[in-house]
Design a protein around this motif. Structure first.
Motif, short mmCIF file in Angstrom:
data_model
loop_
_atom_site.label_atom_id
_atom_site.label_comp_id
_atom_site.label_asym_id
_atom_site.label_seq_id
_atom_site.Cartn_x
_atom_site.Cartn_y
_atom_site.Cartn_z
N VAL A 63 -7.11 -3.76 -0.46
CA VAL A 63 -7.89 -4.01 -1.48
C VAL A 63 -6.94 -4.30 -2.79
CG1 VAL A 63 -9.47 -3.79 -3.03
CG2 VAL A 63 -9.75 -3.39 -0.69
N PRO A 64 -6.43 -5.44 -3.52
CA PRO A 64 -5.98 -5.08 -4.94
C PRO A 64 -6.65 -4.41 -5.77
CG PRO A 64 -6.61 -7.25 -4.92
CD PRO A 64 -7.04 -6.38 -3.66
N LEU A 65 -6.36 -2.96 -6.26
CA LEU A 65 -6.78 -2.28 -7.12
C LEU A 65 -5.95 -2.95 -8.42
CD1 LEU A 65 -6.57 0.88 -5.50
CD2 LEU A 65 -8.77 -0.20 -6.01
N PRO A 66 -7.26 -2.74 -9.47
CA PRO A 66 -6.71 -3.06 -10.86
C PRO A 66 -5.23 -1.54 -10.74
CG PRO A 66 -8.51 -2.06 -10.46
CD PRO A 66 -8.64 -2.03 -9.67
N PRO A 67 -4.12 -2.22 -11.91
CA PRO A 67 -3.04 -1.33 -12.37
C PRO A 67 -3.45 -0.23 -12.77
CG PRO A 67 -3.21 -3.57 -13.42
CD PRO A 67 -4.77 -3.65 -12.82
N TYR A 68 -4.53 -0.41 -13.46
CA TYR A 68 -5.10 1.25 -13.90
C TYR A 68 -5.60 2.16 -12.76
CZ TYR A 68 -9.41 -0.73 -14.47
OH TYR A 68 -10.48 -1.46 -13.72
N ILE A 69 -5.73 1.92 -11.86
CA ILE A 69 -5.89 2.76 -11.20
C ILE A 69 -4.68 3.13 -10.01
CG2 ILE A 69 -6.83 3.57 -8.53
CD1 ILE A 69 -9.45 1.35 -9.96
N LYS A 70 -4.22 4.49 -10.79
CA LYS A 70 -2.62 4.64 -10.05
C LYS A 70 -2.47 5.23 -8.74
CE LYS A 70 -0.48 3.28 -13.76
NZ LYS A 70 -0.33 2.28 -13.84
N ARG A 71 -3.26 4.83 -7.40
CA ARG A 71 -2.71 5.19 -6.24
C ARG A 71 -3.16 4.30 -5.49
NH1 ARG A 71 -7.67 4.63 -4.28
NH2 ARG A 71 -9.39 4.64 -5.42
#
Length: 189
Positions: A63-71
């Motif tokens: 899943v491509p997470l938003p860049p602000y989710i750093k994991r």
């Protein structure tokens, strides 16, 4: 996102390393593809003709997470970062305004006599990119695909003629309705 059989628009990390004409091999299934187009941050890949490609890509991808989710994405994100409305594959991200709805809430809305219309929204990577250009005319925006089915169009147009309100959930839904509207009616796209 599948463009044609064996041709997909994808996000790759690290994106800068994959150049047009490069051959790449993906994951433990050793899926082979050639980069045929570069539209940063997305790439267009042409895959070797193999059986069950969609299933294999689903296994290998995340899943491509938003860049602000750093994991690193987890298996749980497939459900957590998805809306109750999701039906068709193709989006890079969830339309986040819809993350606050669940089946019970939608049932409560309908029990109040409110008609719910559905559209297909394929949110692009651009949803994560802030506008940094001072001159908005120079800034590049990513296009997003949407589709409004004929039942929803009929319902929306009926509501418009009755001078009742149409409430869009989220900016992408609102922009889709605005884009499909012409001469006071919603039209097929």
């Amino acid at each position: 996102r599948k463009i044609q059989p064996f041709i997909y628009q994808v996000l790759i990390k690290p994106s800068k390393r994959a150049k047009v004409e490069d051959q790449i091999v993906i994951g433990r299934n050793k899926i082979k593809a050639k980069v045929i187009e570069d539209n940063p941050p997305e790439k267009r890949l042409k895959f070797d003709k193999i059986e069950d490609l969609d299933r294999l890509l689903e296994e290998e991808g995340s899943v491509p997470l938003p860049p602000y989710i750093k994991r690193i994405p987890e298996e749980l994100d497939k459900d957590r970062y998805q809306t109750v409305f999701a039906k068709n594959k193709g989006a890079v991200a969830a339309p986040t305004a819809g993350l606050h709805f669940d089946k019970d809430y939608l049932d409560q809305i309908e029990q109040k006599g409110i008609k719910i219309c559905y559209l297909t929204l394929h949110i692009s990577y651009g949803t994560f990119k802030p506008i940094t250009e001072q001159d908005l005319e120079k800034g590049k925006l990513f296009s997003e695909y949407y589709r409004i089915d004929t039942d929803s169009i009929d319902t929306l147009n009926k509501v418009k003629t009755q001078k009742k309100r149409i409430i869009a959930v989220g900016t992408t839904s609102c922009r889709a309705l605005e884009s499909a509207a012409k001469n006071e009616k919603i039209h097929p796209v």
